[in-house]
Write an enzyme that holds these catalytic residues in place. Structure first.
Site, PDB file in Angstrom:
ATOM      1  CE1 TYR A 183      -3.977   2.058   0.465  1.00 53.52           C
ATOM      2  CE2 TYR A 183      -2.733   3.153   2.196  1.00 53.52           C
ATOM      3  CZ  TYR A 183      -3.827   3.111   1.350  1.00 53.52           C
ATOM      4  OH  TYR A 183      -4.748   4.123   1.368  1.00 53.52           O
ATOM      5  CB  THR A 185       1.113   4.663   3.888  1.00 51.49           C
ATOM      6  OG1 THR A 185       0.611   3.380   4.267  1.00 51.49           O
ATOM      7  CG2 THR A 185      -0.020   5.578   3.479  1.00 51.49           C
ATOM      8  CE  LYS A 186       0.850  -1.022   4.666  1.00 48.18           C
ATOM      9  NZ  LYS A 186       0.288  -0.878   6.020  1.00 48.18           N
ATOM     10  CB  VAL A 187       8.971   0.678   4.769  1.00 51.75           C
ATOM     11  CG1 VAL A 187      10.461   0.806   4.470  1.00 51.75           C
ATOM     12  CG2 VAL A 187       8.688   1.079   6.221  1.00 51.75           C
TER      13      VAL A 187
END
Length: 366
Positions: A183, A185-187
Site C-alpha cells: 500500500y 504508505t508502506k516503507v
C-alpha cells in the site's frame, strides 16, 4: 504549509523520470499481468528476505489469506493474533472461514505478548499470526518454539515491517510464511495496491501461485477453489525500482526517530522503545499521552500538523466483530493503548526543519 503524517509527492518528484520510464516499459511490453516484471520483483523480494520465493498478489489483505491457505488453514480452524492490528489482518482470517482468536499485547512495545499464546491454543488452533507492528518484530524465537511444540504454523504479518530485523534475520524470513503489503504508505509502497506471500516452503509457494489465479495450474483449468489476486506489472515495475532504495530510506526514518527522541525527551509523552532483538524501521513513530490524546491532536491540527492514530479501536470491540463473542475489558493493554497513542509525521523525505517544528509545537500543546 501543513506538515502531514505521510506524503509521497517529494518521493515522486525525485523518482519521476525513472518511474515513468518503468511504466512506459510495461505499457510497451504487450504484457500487463503476470509477466516478467512481476517475476523479477518476486525474485528480488525473496532475495532481500533471504527466502526461497515470493508470490505477488493484489493487496496485503490477499497476501494474508492466501499465505494462510497455502499453509493449510481452512474453514473452522482457529488463528491466534492480536486485537490492536489493522482490520485486514482479521478480515483475511475470516475470508477463509477461520476464526480469529486474540491475545493481548505487551505494554512497552505494542507487540504480541507471546507468553499468553499457549493459554489460547485449542484443538482447533491451526496457525499464529504475529503482527510486526509499527516497524518492529515480535519476539519470534519463543513463538517458533511454541508453534513447533504444538504443531502450528506461523505466518508473519509484515505489512508494517519491510526491512525490520529480528536479530540477524529479515522480518518475514523466520516463520513458515509471511505476508507483505505494498500500500502506498508502506516503507516499500506501490502507487496503488499490492502485496506478496513469501516462504521457504516450495509446496506452499506453489499452492499460493495457484490460489492467486483461480486455483489454476494450467490455463482455464481449475485444480481447486482459488481467487483472482495478481500483482499487476505496472506496480511490480515501480516496486522493483524502489526496492534498492529501501535501506537508505530506513536509515533516514531512524534518523528522524532519533531526532524525535532527543527533542521530545521529558515532554510528558511516552516515546517508542526499540527492542534489543530488533532493528526498528519506524514505519510510524508512535507516542502516548496518558490523558488528553484527542485534545493534543486537535491543538496540533490547528497549527497545521496532521497526525494519525493506528488504531483508535481494537478489533474485538468493533461492531463488525460482535459475532466473535469478545467484550470490552478482555484485552486491557490493547484497549488502554488505543486511547492514548498517536503517530507523528514520519516519511523519508520529511525535512529536519519540519521535524523540529513538530517537536516544538508538540511540546507547546502538550
Amino acid at each position: 504549509m501543513p506538515i502531514n503524517v505521510w506524503d509521497y509527492l517529494r518521493e515522486y518528484d525525485e523518482l519521476r523520470d525513472e518511474i515513468l520510464k518503468a511504466v512506459d516499459r510495461v505499457f510497451s511490453s504487450g504484457r500487463l499481468v503476470l509477466g516478467q516484471e512481476g517475476i523479477k520483483f518476486e525474485r528480488e523480494m525473496a532475495s532481500y528476505l533471504g527466502v526461497a520465493g515470493g508470490v505477488g498478489v493484489n493487496s496485503g489483505t490477499d497476501a494474508i489469506y492466501i499465505a494462510l491457505a497455502s499453509l493449510g488453514v481452512k474453514a473452522g480452524d482457529e488463528v491466534i493474533t492480536v486485537p490492536n492490528t489493522a482490520v485486514p489482518t482479521v478480515s483475511a482470517i475470516r475470508t477463509l472461514g477461520a476464526k480469529p482468536v486474540f491475545v493481548d499485547i505487551r505494554d512497552d512495545d505494542f507487540l504480541m505478548d507471546v507468553a499468553q499464546i499457549e493459554a489460547a491454543i485449542t484443538p482447533r488452533t491451526k496457525a499464529i499470526i504475529p503482527v510486526h507492528l509499527y516497524g518492529q518484530c515480535v519476539d519470534l524465537e519463543p513463538l517458533m518454539r511454541l508453534a513447533e511444540m504444538h504443531g502450528l504454523k506461523v505466518m508473519e504479518d509484515c505489512a508494517q515491517a519491510q526491512g525490520a530485523l529480528y536479530k540477524n534475520s529479515q522480518a518475514g524470513s523466520v516463520g513458515h510464511a509471511s505476508s507483505f503489503s505494498f500500500y502506498p504508505t508502506k516503507v516499500l509502497g506501490a502507487y496503488g495496491d499490492g502485496g506478496m506471500v513469501l516462504s521457504n516452503d516450495e509446496a506452499a509457494l506453489k499452492l499460493a501461485r495457484s490460489l492467486r489465479f483461480y486455483g489454476m495450474e494450467t490455463q482455464y483449468y481449475s485444480e481447486r477453489h482459488g481467487y483472482n489476486s495478481r500483482l499487476d506489472e505496472v506496480q511490480a515495475a515501480i516496486l522493483s525500482l524502489k526496492l534498492p532504495l529501501v535501506n537508505g530510506w530506513i536509515d533516514r526514518r531512524r534518523q528522524i526517530a532519533e531526532r524525535y527522541n532527543r527533542g521530545l525527551k521529558d515532554s510528558g509523552l511516552s516515546l517508542p522503545a526499540e527492542n534489543a532483538h530488533s532493528r526498528h524501521t519506524y514505519y510510524v513513530y508512535v507516542v502516548e499521552h496518558p490523558s488528553d490524546r484527542d485534545g493534543v491532536l486537535d491543538r496540533l491540527a490547528k497549527r497545521d500538523i496532521n497526525c494519525n492514530v493506528s488504531y483508535r479501536w481494537p478489533i474485538h470491540i468493533m461492531r463488525g466483530s460482535t459475532d466473535l463473542g469478545y467484550r470490552e475489558g478482555q484485552f486491557p493493554v490493547a484497549e488502554r493503548k488505543a486511547q492514548r497513542i498517536f503517530s507523528l509525521p514520519m516519511y523519508p523525505h520529511l525535512k529536519d526543519e519540519e521535524v523540529d517544528t513538530v517537536i516544538n509545537v508538540l511540546r507547546e500543546v502538550v
